[in-house]
Design an enzyme around this catalytic site. Structure first.
Site, PDB file in Angstrom:
ATOM      1  N   SER A 183      31.541  45.892  49.752  1.00 21.06           N
ATOM      2  CA  SER A 183      32.122  44.684  50.297  1.00 21.06           C
ATOM      3  C   SER A 183      31.204  43.604  50.821  1.00 21.06           C
ATOM      4  O   SER A 183      31.760  42.312  50.873  1.00 21.06           O
ATOM      5  CB  SER A 183      33.103  45.295  51.626  1.00 21.06           C
ATOM      6  OG  SER A 183      32.304  45.603  52.441  1.00 21.06           O
ATOM      7  N   HIS A 211      38.474  47.751  47.263  1.00 23.30           N
ATOM      8  CA  HIS A 211      38.185  46.278  47.077  1.00 23.30           C
ATOM      9  C   HIS A 211      38.073  45.951  45.655  1.00 23.30           C
ATOM     10  O   HIS A 211      38.015  44.988  45.069  1.00 23.30           O
ATOM     11  CB  HIS A 211      36.792  46.051  47.493  1.00 23.30           C
ATOM     12  CG  HIS A 211      36.610  45.608  49.120  1.00 23.30           C
ATOM     13  ND1 HIS A 211      37.288  44.541  49.559  1.00 23.30           N
ATOM     14  CD2 HIS A 211      35.948  46.146  50.027  1.00 23.30           C
ATOM     15  CE1 HIS A 211      36.832  44.223  50.879  1.00 23.30           C
ATOM     16  NE2 HIS A 211      36.460  45.466  51.124  1.00 23.30           N
ATOM     17  N   LYS A 242      44.932  45.860  50.917  1.00 23.20           N
ATOM     18  CA  LYS A 242      44.114  44.699  50.442  1.00 23.20           C
ATOM     19  C   LYS A 242      45.052  44.122  49.090  1.00 23.20           C
ATOM     20  O   LYS A 242      45.792  43.216  49.516  1.00 23.20           O
ATOM     21  CB  LYS A 242      42.635  45.193  50.084  1.00 23.20           C
ATOM     22  CG  LYS A 242      41.881  45.691  51.076  1.00 23.20           C
ATOM     23  CD  LYS A 242      40.527  46.007  50.968  1.00 23.20           C
ATOM     24  CE  LYS A 242      39.661  46.120  52.351  1.00 23.20           C
ATOM     25  NZ  LYS A 242      39.339  47.730  52.635  1.00 23.20           N
TER      26      LYS A 242
END
Ligand SMILES: *Cc1c(COP(=O)(O)O)cnc(C)c1O
Length: 396
Positions: A183, A211, A242
């Site tokens: 990240s 991610h 996310k």
């Protein structure tokens, strides 16, 4: 008793403040999106959300959630194995497996729980876990809860991974664990090489796609798509918080016996409530939307490429990335905070990161691109970065 303890907390909290590490929370009064409103009334462009596909306030997801409130009520009031399994939970689990090309899926309240509950039921002190040094906090905590032997290799360092795999030959089973996208730099784990090493040294692989799901790979199936390894990875974990709508929820997907064992033994699954049906319903709609069209992924990939290219051209030092994370390197902690504050005055909401979140001397502003950004949003951000960058002598 509390008096002494209170004084202790006040002292530690002021130390955190003095070290400049105190986390203040900005309050947002609008839905999450490219343009948001702060409680001060200021409207800003958001470049620090994990809202990669711009789905956080998507009308079709909101509609699916509202409909499920009418048909399925608000909460399940139970864990899954007592009376907390609804048709929507089962359907979302099937849909996620279809999306990733895996055999089965188990839902959790969050990916933090998926990672916290994946190791302990599967491995014992006879086994080995070989973990990337930059893996997410929830993986580190999950590994701590498990009795397996622990090995750690420097971020994406394949020579070190190979050394650790050699050492771990003494153990019965071996599991290599890595984030798909890390990240802070936005770099992608070299899953092709990890897969080769796993085959050579007889190990299994777990990838956390939090991610990367929805973001990486031509159709957003994550790093397993990027490296053509769909169906070949034993364990994938990920989040619904996310790119996948941004609400709440996590999952583990992969080999069916692994998922079956987790349903029997994984503690955050057995001892924590089911996700609300409305979240499952919106998740189902989200996967359907991604199966219908690749529009959002294409827009995100375009936006990321466009932003990176213009920022490099403006003279900024940008970490190479294959994700939607763009690290604008500043190297100086104070500068990163100053620059983020001035950008906010310009209406660009970004966050500066510095030690201990990133290594010492590696301070940066992390920009997260989204399919919600329109070209004029990107151009405004690039112009503001350029103006403030010149003002602070970051660029000429
Ligand atoms: C965000 C994140 C998580 C936690 O996901 P939640 O669903 O918010 O708990 C886990 N792993 C990685 C790599 C993440 O980036």
């Amino acid at each position: 008793m509390y008096n002494d303890y209170q004084q202790h907390l006040v002292r530690v909290l002021s130390e955190i403040r003095e070290a400049g590490l105190y986390k203040n929370e900005r309050v947002i009064v609008s839905p999450q999106g490219a343009e948001i409103t702060l409680d001060s009334g200021q409207k800003v462009l958001n470049f620090c959300a994990n809202n990669y596909l711009g789905l956080s306030a998507n009308a079709r997801l909101v509609e699916a959630a509202k409909k499920a409130l009418d048909t399925h009520g608000y909460g399940m009031s139970s864990v899954r194995f007592i009376c907390g399994t609804g048709d929507l939970h089962k359907e979302l689990e099937r849909k996620l497996a279809g999306f990733f090309g895996t055999e089965d899926t188990i839902l959790y309240a969050a990916c933090f729980d998926a990672n916290g509950g994946v190791f302990e039921p599967l491995l014992t002190e006879e086994d080995a876990i070989i973990s990337d040094s930059l893996n997410h906090a929830s993986i580190i905590d999950g590994v701590r809860l498990c009795k397996a032997q622990r090995y750690r290799y420097a971020n994406s360092d394949m020579n070190e991974l190979e050394e650790k795999l050699k050492e771990a030959q003494a153990q019965r089973f071996r599991l290599i664990v890595t984030d798909g996208v890390f990240s802070m730099d936005g770099n992608v784990a070299p899953l092709d090489k990890i897969h080769e090493l796993a085959a050579r040294y007889n190990a299994m692989i777990m990838v956390d796609e939090s991610h990367s799901a929805g973001v990486v790979g031509d159709t957003g199936r994550g790093v397993t798509e990027l490296y053509n390894l769909k169906g070949k990875i034993e364990i994938i974990t990920g989040t619904l918080g996310k790119a996948f709508g941004g609400a709440i929820g996590g999952f583990t997907t992969g080999k069916k016996e692994i998922i079956e064992m987790l349903r029997q033994r994984s503690r955050p699954y057995l001892f924590s409530n089911s996700i609300p049906p409305l979240v499952a319903a919106a998740g189902i709609r989200m996967i359907e939307m991604m199966t219908e069209t690749n529009e959002l992924q294409d827009k995100l990939h375009f936006n990321t490429g466009y932003f990176m290219e213009k920022m490099v051209k403006a003279g900024f030092d940008i970490k190479p990335t294959r994700s939607a994370i763009c690290a604008v390197m500043l190297y100086d902690a104070k500068l990163s905070q100053e620059m983020a504050a001035l950008l906010l005055e310009e209406g660009i909401y970004v966050t500066g990161f510095y030690y201990p979140v990133v290594p010492k001397g590696q301070a940066r502003i992390r920009v997260q691109l989204s399919a919600a950004h329109e070209k004029e949003h990107l151009d405004k951000a690039i112009a503001s970065f350029t103006k403030i960058g010149k003002q602070l002598n970051v660029i000429n």
